[in-house]
Design a protein around this motif. Structure first.
Motif, PDB file in Angstrom:
ATOM      1  N   GLN A  31     -19.928   2.654  11.181  1.00 48.77           N
ATOM      2  CA  GLN A  31     -20.996   2.802  10.173  1.00 48.77           C
ATOM      3  C   GLN A  31     -21.369   1.480   9.521  1.00 48.77           C
ATOM      4  O   GLN A  31     -22.518   1.259   9.153  1.00 48.77           O
ATOM      5  N   PHE A  32     -20.372   0.626   9.322  1.00 47.85           N
ATOM      6  CA  PHE A  32     -20.590  -0.653   8.612  1.00 47.85           C
ATOM      7  C   PHE A  32     -19.988  -1.781   9.454  1.00 47.85           C
ATOM      8  O   PHE A  32     -18.839  -2.182   9.232  1.00 47.85           O
ATOM      9  N   PRO A  33     -20.760  -2.285  10.444  1.00 47.14           N
ATOM     10  CA  PRO A  33     -20.199  -3.288  11.374  1.00 47.14           C
ATOM     11  C   PRO A  33     -19.668  -4.539  10.666  1.00 47.14           C
ATOM     12  O   PRO A  33     -18.796  -5.217  11.208  1.00 47.14           O
ATOM     13  N   GLU A  34     -20.138  -4.811   9.460  1.00 46.94           N
ATOM     14  CA  GLU A  34     -19.658  -6.005   8.740  1.00 46.94           C
ATOM     15  C   GLU A  34     -18.178  -5.882   8.343  1.00 46.94           C
ATOM     16  O   GLU A  34     -17.554  -6.856   7.921  1.00 46.94           O
ATOM     17  N   LEU A  35     -17.602  -4.662   8.476  1.00 46.18           N
ATOM     18  CA  LEU A  35     -16.184  -4.475   8.115  1.00 46.18           C
ATOM     19  C   LEU A  35     -15.238  -4.800   9.277  1.00 46.18           C
ATOM     20  O   LEU A  35     -14.019  -4.828   9.106  1.00 46.18           O
ATOM     21  N   ALA A  36     -15.805  -5.074  10.457  1.00 44.44           N
ATOM     22  CA  ALA A  36     -14.978  -5.274  11.664  1.00 44.44           C
ATOM     23  C   ALA A  36     -13.909  -6.363  11.527  1.00 44.44           C
ATOM     24  O   ALA A  36     -12.821  -6.217  12.084  1.00 44.44           O
ATOM     25  N   PRO A  37     -14.170  -7.468  10.805  1.00 45.74           N
ATOM     26  CA  PRO A  37     -13.140  -8.515  10.772  1.00 45.74           C
ATOM     27  C   PRO A  37     -11.898  -8.159   9.955  1.00 45.74           C
ATOM     28  O   PRO A  37     -10.916  -8.903   9.992  1.00 45.74           O
ATOM     29  N   TYR A  38     -11.907  -7.059   9.215  1.00 48.47           N
ATOM     30  CA  TYR A  38     -10.837  -6.819   8.245  1.00 48.47           C
ATOM     31  C   TYR A  38      -9.793  -5.821   8.741  1.00 48.47           C
ATOM     32  O   TYR A  38     -10.097  -4.914   9.508  1.00 48.47           O
ATOM     33  N   SER A  39      -8.575  -5.977   8.222  1.00 47.41           N
ATOM     34  CA  SER A  39      -7.533  -4.986   8.447  1.00 47.41           C
ATOM     35  C   SER A  39      -7.735  -3.822   7.488  1.00 47.41           C
ATOM     36  O   SER A  39      -8.231  -4.009   6.374  1.00 47.41           O
ATOM     37  N   PHE A  40      -7.300  -2.655   7.917  1.00 46.49           N
ATOM     38  CA  PHE A  40      -7.375  -1.468   7.063  1.00 46.49           C
ATOM     39  C   PHE A  40      -5.963  -0.981   6.750  1.00 46.49           C
ATOM     40  O   PHE A  40      -5.070  -1.068   7.597  1.00 46.49           O
ATOM     41  N   ILE A  41      -5.797  -0.474   5.537  1.00 45.45           N
ATOM     42  CA  ILE A  41      -4.550   0.189   5.186  1.00 45.45           C
ATOM     43  C   ILE A  41      -4.855   1.640   4.818  1.00 45.45           C
ATOM     44  O   ILE A  41      -5.986   1.970   4.434  1.00 45.45           O
ATOM     45  N   GLY A  42      -3.831   2.489   4.946  1.00 48.90           N
ATOM     46  CA  GLY A  42      -3.921   3.865   4.484  1.00 48.90           C
ATOM     47  C   GLY A  42      -2.759   4.091   3.526  1.00 48.90           C
ATOM     48  O   GLY A  42      -1.652   3.590   3.771  1.00 48.90           O
ATOM     49  N   SER A  43      -2.996   4.794   2.434  1.00 47.70           N
ATOM     50  CA  SER A  43      -1.951   4.991   1.419  1.00 47.70           C
ATOM     51  C   SER A  43      -2.091   6.383   0.850  1.00 47.70           C
ATOM     52  O   SER A  43      -3.114   7.041   1.016  1.00 47.70           O
ATOM     53  N   SER A  44      -1.056   6.815   0.120  1.00 50.25           N
ATOM     54  CA  SER A  44      -1.080   8.188  -0.394  1.00 50.25           C
ATOM     55  C   SER A  44      -1.944   8.336  -1.642  1.00 50.25           C
ATOM     56  O   SER A  44      -2.442   9.398  -1.924  1.00 50.25           O
ATOM     57  N   ASP A  45      -2.110   7.252  -2.435  1.00 51.52           N
ATOM     58  CA  ASP A  45      -2.736   7.365  -3.764  1.00 51.52           C
ATOM     59  C   ASP A  45      -2.019   8.468  -4.553  1.00 51.52           C
ATOM     60  O   ASP A  45      -2.635   9.287  -5.233  1.00 51.52           O
ATOM     61  N   ALA A  46      -0.689   8.476  -4.432  1.00 50.68           N
ATOM     62  CA  ALA A  46       0.105   9.556  -5.009  1.00 50.68           C
ATOM     63  C   ALA A  46       0.021   9.575  -6.536  1.00 50.68           C
ATOM     64  O   ALA A  46       0.167   8.546  -7.191  1.00 50.68           O
ATOM     65  N   HIS A  47      -0.223  10.783  -7.066  1.00 52.82           N
ATOM     66  CA  HIS A  47      -0.143  11.031  -8.509  1.00 52.82           C
ATOM     67  C   HIS A  47       0.987  12.017  -8.813  1.00 52.82           C
ATOM     68  O   HIS A  47       1.338  12.240  -9.957  1.00 52.82           O
ATOM     69  N   PHE A  48       1.516  12.649  -7.754  1.00 58.23           N
ATOM     70  CA  PHE A  48       2.592  13.641  -7.860  1.00 58.23           C
ATOM     71  C   PHE A  48       3.691  13.258  -6.860  1.00 58.23           C
ATOM     72  O   PHE A  48       3.380  12.711  -5.793  1.00 58.23           O
ATOM     73  N   PRO A  49       4.960  13.573  -7.176  1.00 58.65           N
ATOM     74  CA  PRO A  49       6.048  13.153  -6.292  1.00 58.65           C
ATOM     75  C   PRO A  49       5.864  13.597  -4.839  1.00 58.65           C
ATOM     76  O   PRO A  49       6.128  12.835  -3.915  1.00 58.65           O
ATOM     77  N   GLU A  50       5.385  14.835  -4.632  1.00 64.06           N
ATOM     78  CA  GLU A  50       5.297  15.336  -3.256  1.00 64.06           C
ATOM     79  C   GLU A  50       4.223  14.629  -2.435  1.00 64.06           C
ATOM     80  O   GLU A  50       4.184  14.769  -1.218  1.00 64.06           O
ATOM     81  N   GLN A  51       3.362  13.852  -3.094  1.00 66.85           N
ATOM     82  CA  GLN A  51       2.316  13.131  -2.344  1.00 66.85           C
ATOM     83  C   GLN A  51       2.810  11.788  -1.793  1.00 66.85           C
ATOM     84  O   GLN A  51       2.174  11.202  -0.913  1.00 66.85           O
ATOM     85  N   LEU A  52       3.935  11.296  -2.317  1.00 64.05           N
ATOM     86  CA  LEU A  52       4.431   9.979  -1.876  1.00 64.05           C
ATOM     87  C   LEU A  52       4.644   9.945  -0.364  1.00 64.05           C
ATOM     88  O   LEU A  52       5.269  10.841   0.197  1.00 64.05           O
ATOM     89  N   GLY A  53       4.133   8.907   0.276  1.00 65.38           N
ATOM     90  CA  GLY A  53       4.366   8.717   1.706  1.00 65.38           C
ATOM     91  C   GLY A  53       3.594   9.647   2.617  1.00 65.38           C
ATOM     92  O   GLY A  53       3.818   9.659   3.820  1.00 65.38           O
ATOM     93  N   ARG A  97       0.592   9.365   3.364  1.00 66.00           N
ATOM     94  CA  ARG A  97      -0.263   8.486   4.161  1.00 66.00           C
ATOM     95  C   ARG A  97       0.317   7.084   4.026  1.00 66.00           C
ATOM     96  O   ARG A  97       0.627   6.639   2.925  1.00 66.00           O
ATOM     97  N   MET A  98       0.475   6.412   5.157  1.00 62.43           N
ATOM     98  CA  MET A  98       1.126   5.098   5.098  1.00 62.43           C
ATOM     99  C   MET A  98       0.484   4.116   6.065  1.00 62.43           C
ATOM    100  O   MET A  98      -0.336   4.491   6.908  1.00 62.43           O
TER     101      MET A  98
END
Ligand SMILES: [Zn+2]
Ligand SMILES: [Zn+2]
Length: 252
Positions: free
Chosen positions: A193-215, A217-218
């Motif tokens: 969708q946004f070819p200008e983002l191609a040079p960058y690395s991506f991360i995924g994270s939980s954005d946890a607000h509750f204990p059971e959400q930790l980890g 997404r990693m």
């Protein structure tokens, strides 16, 4: 090269939206159970739980990146991480200078408390931490990099509070160390969708607000060892280091 599992976007009880169970000691216990090797502490506009979590996590063999999730003037959320206590403290002073003078209403937004390792409250923060700071995304990026930090726009595929939702594009001069996506899309979808983002690395994270959400997404870091310098190299794909988004599905 070693593989490390990182959850770099976690809120504590200091964030008004963070669950009261998200105390530093609970977060560290849960992170250890979930097999998290690298943990990012990112409360809204505050760094105040970072040092305690790092101290507690050391005993569990977890490497901690201390930082914050900053809300810029454009209402864009960005993750910022710092290498040591000195630069973390300088960034806290920057946040204190520019955070709006809006008072928190705990019954509406939730409590904003700093606790000790026994979960005893040591400070209640009065200024509303989910308000924006009076600095543009470019100014925040410049400050983070002047302090030698890492700057990662958060959940860029979210329909609110993201780089793409607020600006609609990636500003050409903005220097990012990586970009974060949620489970809504994949890095490949974002780049198509946004070819200008191609040079960058991506991360995924939980954005946890509750204990059971930790980890839930990693990101997998492939690098020699766990250090700030190695993490930076991996995000910039230097010397054979790299990162990839790990989801519950790709782990199965
Ligand atoms: Zn956010
Ligand atoms: Zn967040």
């Amino acid at each position: 090269m070693n593989r490390y599992r990182a959850d770099l976007h976690v809120h504590t009880v200091l964030s008004p939206c963070g669950d009261l169970e998200m105390s530093p000691s609970n977060i560290v216990k849960r992170a250890a159970l979930k097999g998290i090797d690298i943990l990012g502490v990112t409360d809204h506009n505050s760094t105040k739980h970072g040092a305690l979590i790092r101290k507690l996590a050391e005993k569990e063999g977890i490497f901690v990146l201390c930082g914050a999730e900053v809300t810029t003037r454009e209402e864009i959320h960005c993750l910022a991480f710092f290498e040591n206590d000195d630069t973390l403290e300088k960034f806290q002073q920057y946040l204190d200078t520019y955070l709006a003078d809006v008072w928190n209403n705990p019954s509406r937004f939730g409590y904003q408390v700093v606790v000790d390792e026994n979960d005893m409250i040591v400070e209640e923060v009065n200024r509303l931490l989910i308000a924006a700071i009076d600095q543009s995304i470019d100014e925040v990026e410049e400050e983070v990099h002047a302090l030698g930090g890492l700057f990662i726009p958060a959940h860029i595929d979210r329909p609110s509070h993201s780089l793409i939702s607020q600006l609609g594009f990636m500003p050409p001069g903005l220097k990012v160390d990586a970009l974060e996506v949620t489970g809504r899309t994949t890095p490949e979808d974002m780049v198509s969708q946004f070819p200008e983002l191609a040079p960058y690395s991506f991360i995924g994270s939980s954005d946890a607000h509750f204990p059971e959400q930790l980890g839930t997404r990693m990101t997998v870091f492939e690098m020699e060892t766990r250090s700030f310098a190695e993490i930076k190299k991996a995000l910039h794909r230097e010397d054979g280091r790299r990162v990839s988004v790990l989801t519950d599905r790709s782990r199965a």
